[in-house]
Design an enzyme around this catalytic site. Structure first.
Site, mmCIF file in Angstrom:
data_model
loop_
_atom_site.group_PDB
_atom_site.id
_atom_site.type_symbol
_atom_site.label_atom_id
_atom_site.label_comp_id
_atom_site.label_asym_id
_atom_site.label_seq_id
_atom_site.Cartn_x
_atom_site.Cartn_y
_atom_site.Cartn_z
ATOM 1 N N ARG A 8 0.820 -1.135 -0.058
ATOM 2 C CA ARG A 8 0.214 -0.193 -0.014
ATOM 3 C C ARG A 8 0.683 1.329 0.029
ATOM 4 O O ARG A 8 0.311 2.361 -0.344
ATOM 5 C CB ARG A 8 -0.971 0.132 1.287
ATOM 6 C CG ARG A 8 -0.070 0.059 2.506
ATOM 7 C CD ARG A 8 -0.872 -0.351 3.805
ATOM 8 N NE ARG A 8 -0.020 -0.343 5.007
ATOM 9 C CZ ARG A 8 0.637 -1.053 5.243
ATOM 10 N NH1 ARG A 8 1.160 -2.146 4.517
ATOM 11 N NH2 ARG A 8 1.526 -1.193 6.448
ATOM 12 N N LYS A 15 12.373 5.215 4.915
ATOM 13 C CA LYS A 15 11.492 5.532 4.198
ATOM 14 C C LYS A 15 11.611 7.033 3.605
ATOM 15 O O LYS A 15 11.014 7.174 2.464
ATOM 16 C CB LYS A 15 10.088 5.502 5.085
ATOM 17 C CG LYS A 15 9.635 4.174 5.339
ATOM 18 C CD LYS A 15 8.258 4.071 6.086
ATOM 19 C CE LYS A 15 7.850 2.438 6.140
ATOM 20 N NZ LYS A 15 6.405 2.644 6.801
ATOM 21 N N CYS A 37 -10.303 21.794 16.821
ATOM 22 C CA CYS A 37 -9.082 21.088 16.625
ATOM 23 C C CYS A 37 -9.201 19.580 16.879
ATOM 24 O O CYS A 37 -10.464 19.260 17.151
ATOM 25 C CB CYS A 37 -7.909 21.734 17.682
ATOM 26 S SG CYS A 37 -8.173 21.029 19.436
ATOM 27 N N CYS A 84 -2.110 -1.559 11.490
ATOM 28 C CA CYS A 84 -2.320 -2.300 10.262
ATOM 29 C C CYS A 84 -1.887 -3.663 10.609
ATOM 30 O O CYS A 84 -2.232 -4.616 9.675
ATOM 31 C CB CYS A 84 -1.624 -1.614 9.062
ATOM 32 S SG CYS A 84 -2.511 0.017 8.535
ATOM 33 N N CYS A 127 -12.230 22.737 25.466
ATOM 34 C CA CYS A 127 -10.949 21.759 25.102
ATOM 35 C C CYS A 127 -9.736 22.160 25.769
ATOM 36 O O CYS A 127 -9.375 23.407 25.769
ATOM 37 C CB CYS A 127 -10.734 22.282 23.186
ATOM 38 S SG CYS A 127 -9.450 21.201 22.695
#
Length: 253
Positions: free
Chosen positions: A70, A83, A170, A186, A243
């Site tokens: 992917r 990477k 936010c 994943c 918040c």
């Protein structure tokens, strides 16, 4: 822009909502992409192709064989490479005229604040809540727009958190940092490969729109994708006055 740039970006320039002014804004922009994996790969590739003048890629990981299903910025030949270096090679092949900075590190604290402050837009392409909240705090403090995306299994989401006006929510308004959320990886939950391309491309699109001031962003909305049934849904997100991150931010007059 020189003649080659006018030709390269001509399909953008033809759009009334972009034109030469919008394309020049992209060339003058600096986008910080945190995460060079499933979301960061397509996002960065479209940002590079579109002519964002300076891209900073941040990721401390290396390319693994399991990534290649992917993470389209990487290749089999680059397994084991950092990477960010692999992605930079791909982006340079797409557009050698832009400045691409590759940082193999995990951002936090003052270093994160410094990079966010120097950016026009930040893309959060990470996969854990701790990093997402750290990036959100830095963006709120610096008043820099944040484009956030996430994908797991067959589900995706994308939104924009724009602290510049002081009226928009936010990330912590949606997912309060004081609450405990479970990170779903994943590696254990699985992910449908094309969905990271869809969401990553949408992150790039929202970033480009923010830079050019084109259209309406996803600020105040969370867009959800059910990839198994290919259905989109949208929900409004309100700013939380209480918040812990943005609730007490005072904007200059």
């Amino acid at each position: 822009m020189n003649d080659n740039q006018l030709l390269r970006y001509s399909r953008h320039i033809l759009l009334d909502q972009i034109g030469i002014e919008g394309q020049q804004a992209l060339l003058d922009a600096h986008v910080l992409v945190i995460g060079a994996g499933g979301l960061g790969s397509p996002a960065a590739m479209y940002l590079a192709a579109s002519g964002v003048g300076k891209l900073t890629l941040v990721d401390d990981d290396t390319v693994d064989l399991t990534n290649l299903q992917r993470q389209i910025a990487h290749t089999t030949a680059r397994v084991g490479q950092p990477k960010v270096l692999s992605a930079r090679e791909t982006l340079t092949g797409i557009n050698p005229e832009i400045d691409i900075i590759a940082l193999q590190e995990r951002l936090d604290g003052a270093r994160l604040a410094e990079l966010v402050l120097s950016s026009t837009v930040v893309l959060d392409c990470t996969d854990n809540f701790a990093t997402r909240h750290a990036v959100n705090r830095a963006c709120v403090a610096a008043r820099v727009p944040l484009v956030s995306g996430a994908v797991i299994r067959f589900d995706g989401q994308v939104s924009v958190f724009d602290p510049r006006t002081g009226t928009q929510p936010c990330y912590s308004c949606l997912f309060p940092q004081e609450q405990q959320f479970t990170d779903e990886a994943c590696s254990t939950m699985g992910v449908f490969a094309p969905l990271v391309g869809v969401v990553g491309a949408m992150q790039a699109a929202e970033a480009l729109k923010l830079i050019m001031g084109a259209g309406e962003s996803l600020a105040g909305r969370l867009l959800l994708l059910d990839g198994l049934h290919m259905e989109w849904s949208s929900m409004r997100v309100a700013r939380d006055p209480g918040c812990a991150v943005c609730g007490k931010v005072v904007l200059p007059a």
